[in-house]
Write a protein that holds these residues in place. Structure first.
Motif, short mmCIF file in Angstrom:
data_model
loop_
_atom_site.label_atom_id
_atom_site.label_comp_id
_atom_site.label_asym_id
_atom_site.label_seq_id
_atom_site.Cartn_x
_atom_site.Cartn_y
_atom_site.Cartn_z
N ILE A 16 50.79 65.24 88.92
CA ILE A 16 50.07 65.67 90.11
C ILE A 16 50.60 65.03 91.39
N ASP A 17 51.46 64.00 91.26
CA ASP A 17 51.91 63.29 92.45
C ASP A 17 53.42 63.10 92.54
N LYS A 18 54.17 63.64 91.59
CA LYS A 18 55.62 63.55 91.69
C LYS A 18 56.23 64.74 90.95
N ASP A 19 57.55 64.91 91.10
CA ASP A 19 58.23 66.06 90.52
C ASP A 19 58.73 65.79 89.11
N ILE A 20 58.85 66.86 88.33
CA ILE A 20 59.53 66.82 87.03
C ILE A 20 60.88 67.52 87.22
N PRO A 21 61.99 66.91 86.78
CA PRO A 21 63.32 67.48 87.05
C PRO A 21 63.65 68.70 86.19
N VAL A 22 62.90 69.76 86.40
CA VAL A 22 63.18 71.06 85.78
C VAL A 22 63.10 72.12 86.87
N PHE A 23 63.55 73.35 86.54
CA PHE A 23 63.66 74.39 87.56
C PHE A 23 63.24 75.73 87.00
N VAL A 24 62.82 76.61 87.90
CA VAL A 24 62.60 78.01 87.53
C VAL A 24 63.88 78.76 87.86
N PRO A 42 70.75 74.23 93.46
CA PRO A 42 69.80 74.51 92.37
C PRO A 42 68.36 74.16 92.71
N ASP A 43 68.13 72.98 93.32
CA ASP A 43 66.77 72.55 93.63
C ASP A 43 66.13 73.48 94.66
N MET A 44 66.90 73.80 95.70
CA MET A 44 66.38 74.68 96.74
C MET A 44 66.11 76.08 96.20
N LEU A 45 66.99 76.57 95.33
CA LEU A 45 66.81 77.90 94.74
C LEU A 45 65.52 77.96 93.94
N SER A 46 65.27 76.94 93.14
CA SER A 46 64.07 76.92 92.31
C SER A 46 62.81 76.95 93.15
N ASP A 47 62.77 76.12 94.20
CA ASP A 47 61.60 76.11 95.07
C ASP A 47 61.45 77.43 95.80
N CYS A 63 59.97 79.93 93.38
CA CYS A 63 58.53 79.69 93.19
C CYS A 63 57.72 80.20 94.37
N ASN A 64 58.25 80.03 95.59
CA ASN A 64 57.54 80.52 96.76
C ASN A 64 57.48 82.04 96.81
N ILE A 65 58.57 82.69 96.44
CA ILE A 65 58.61 84.16 96.48
C ILE A 65 57.67 84.75 95.44
#
Length: 481
Positions: free
Chosen positions: A23-31, A135-140, A143-145
């Motif tokens: 709930i307070d930090k990221d997990i290093p995985v991607f969509v 990769p990180d920016m693409l995943s976020d 998720c936003n789209i």
């Protein structure tokens, strides 16, 4: 702290359909967009449609020279924390496109031949050709789209797992594909320490993005360029003189890097001239799609133990047979099946109503299998969904129970189900009833009792990977032999 701990769900990651994020930090995985394309469900198709529609709008604005619209579309992929995916080591902060970075991405897209010539078709192509998109920016951004479908998934998951939601929480920008614009509203979402949480199906997350600019340039574009220079006998061609390879033509990648450069703008320009490289890369990615993260990978990421399937099954079998504990039995079986048959089965729904609610199915799963027994089923039979009926019986299971499950089947929903009961006095007779149902064209029912479930635990790898020497496969083959 994980979502499961914060909301006291009494479940581990193995028994949850969503990724159990911190709930307070990221997990290093991607969509990864390719993982969404491989999900052959209505939800997956909706997500892919949104990605295609949004990116088409961005490219259309750039090609028309409508810079303000392009910037507006990009800037709404702002940095928000609800998803908690990526490389942030401390507090989750997001890596999507805020107003400043959106301007830089717009400049890169405007200058790139990939955008202006039609080479870019999918959002993940931007990783290959657009500076600033990694990769990180693409995943976020993804998720936003697909924020709208993810909000719907989150709301359904909260109802399913009894996670409290708060009303009048800001949705954030949601892409409206019909009106081709961003919209916001007040909705219901779970809050953790005052911050909204949006959950993601664990079946669509990956350890890394499929598309990689360096991989594409070095292993797909460079070989095409080497062949081109050999075919045209350019000045970069070296003819070997040694005895072993005398007369052999070679073009060295270092010379190509020096001539063309190795940045994304160069990659885009070269790909326009040699589109076969991109075609080969896309084809390779389609044929070698990364599977969902398995239980071991997820446990390592979240620093939790691997699932204990015997213990999960014991939660069901320790209950006393009878109607009094029927709901507890169904809940325990769902936990076991959801963990044991992941990632083949996903998106569970309990007490799923059909025929306008006149009939209900104990547990309905989406068949998401990419290998193994359930993938084989999906190729040969109507098995887009798998239905599970749980009978906490200490008595005979007869025709009414078999007919009940068979009555839930349809060509569109699927015609394969699993009937789970504690024990039966005449197991051979029940198996014959299931076979009769199949012979009559009313669907395929695999019966399992407590003993069968214990036997299956030792065969999990065979079920998931595809080795046919396991109980589920044998029981199904008996229905059709």
């Amino acid at each position: 702290m994980l979502v499961s701990k914060y909301f006291k769900l009494n479940r581990s990651q193995a028994t949850l359909d969503f990724l159990d994020i911190h709930i307070d930090k990221d997990i290093p995985v991607f969509v990864d967009p390719t993982s969404l394309r491989s999900l052959k469900t209505e939800w997956g198709h909706h997500c892919v449609s949104l990605l295609q529609n949004y990116f088409s709008c961005v490219l259309s604005a750039i090609r028309k020279g409508d810079d303000e619209r392009a910037k507006t579309l990009l800037s709404c992929l702002n940095e928000r924390n609800e998803f908690h995916l990526g490389y942030s080591k401390k507090k989750s902060r997001g890596h999507a496109l805020g107003p400043a970075s959106a301007d830089e991405i717009w400049k890169s897209l405007s200058k790139s031949k990939a955008a202006t010539t039609g080479l870019l078709t999918d959002l993940e192509d931007a990783v290959l050709f657009v500076d600033g998109v990694g990769p990180d920016m693409l995943s976020d951004a993804v998720c936003n789209i697909i924020r709208g479908p993810l909000i719907e998934y989150t709301q359904n998951a909260c109802l399913y797992y009894e996670i409290p939601m708060e009303k009048e929480v800001s949705s954030g920008p949601v892409w409206n594909a019909h009106l081709e614009r961003w919209e916001q509203s007040l909705i219901e979402l779970p809050l953790a320490r005052g911050a909204p949480i949006i959950l993601i199906p664990k079946v669509v997350v990956r350890a890394k993005q499929s598309y990689n600019s360096n991989e594409y340039y070095r292993h797909y574009l460079m070989p095409v360029l080497q062949k081109h220079h050999k075919d045209t006998n350019s000045s970069l061609v070296h003819v070997l003189k040694g005895k072993k390879n005398k007369g052999e033509k070679r073009v060295y990648k270092t010379d190509l890097y020096e001539l063309y450069g190795a940045d994304k703008l160069a990659s885009a320009k070269l790909t326009v001239a040699h589109p076969s490289a991109l075609t080969n890369y896309r084809d390779a990615k389609k044929s070698t799609q990364a599977p969902p993260l398995d239980h071991t990978a997820l446990a390592k990421l979240e620093n939790i133990p691997n699932p204990d399937f015997p213990a999960l099954l014991n939660e069901a079998t320790k209950l006393r047979p009878g109607s009094k504990d029927a709901y507890l039995y169904e809940d325990a079986i769902e936990k076991f099946i959801s963990g044991f048959l992941y990632p083949s089965l996903s998106f569970p729904v309990k007490q799923d109503g059909i025929h306008d609610g006149r009939k209900r199915i104990d547990i309905t799963y989406v068949n998401s299998a990419k290998s193994g027994f359930f993938e084989w089923l999906s190729r040969h039979y109507a098995a887009s969904h798998i239905f599970v009926e749980c009978k906490n019986y200490g008595k005979e299971v007869g025709n009414p129970e078999v007919d009940q499950l068979a009555g839930r089947f349809s060509p569109s929903r699927g015609q394969v189900g699993i009937l789970i009961a504690r024990s039966v006095a005449d197991k051979n007779l029940l198996l014959q009833r299931c076979k009769d149902t199949a012979a009559d064209g009313r669907g395929f029912i695999i019966f399992l009792d407590d003993i069968d479930l214990r036997e299956l635990i030792g065969q999990r790898y065979d079920v998931i990977s595809g080795d046919s020497n396991h109980l589920l496969y044998k029981r199904f083959k008996a229905l059709i032999s």
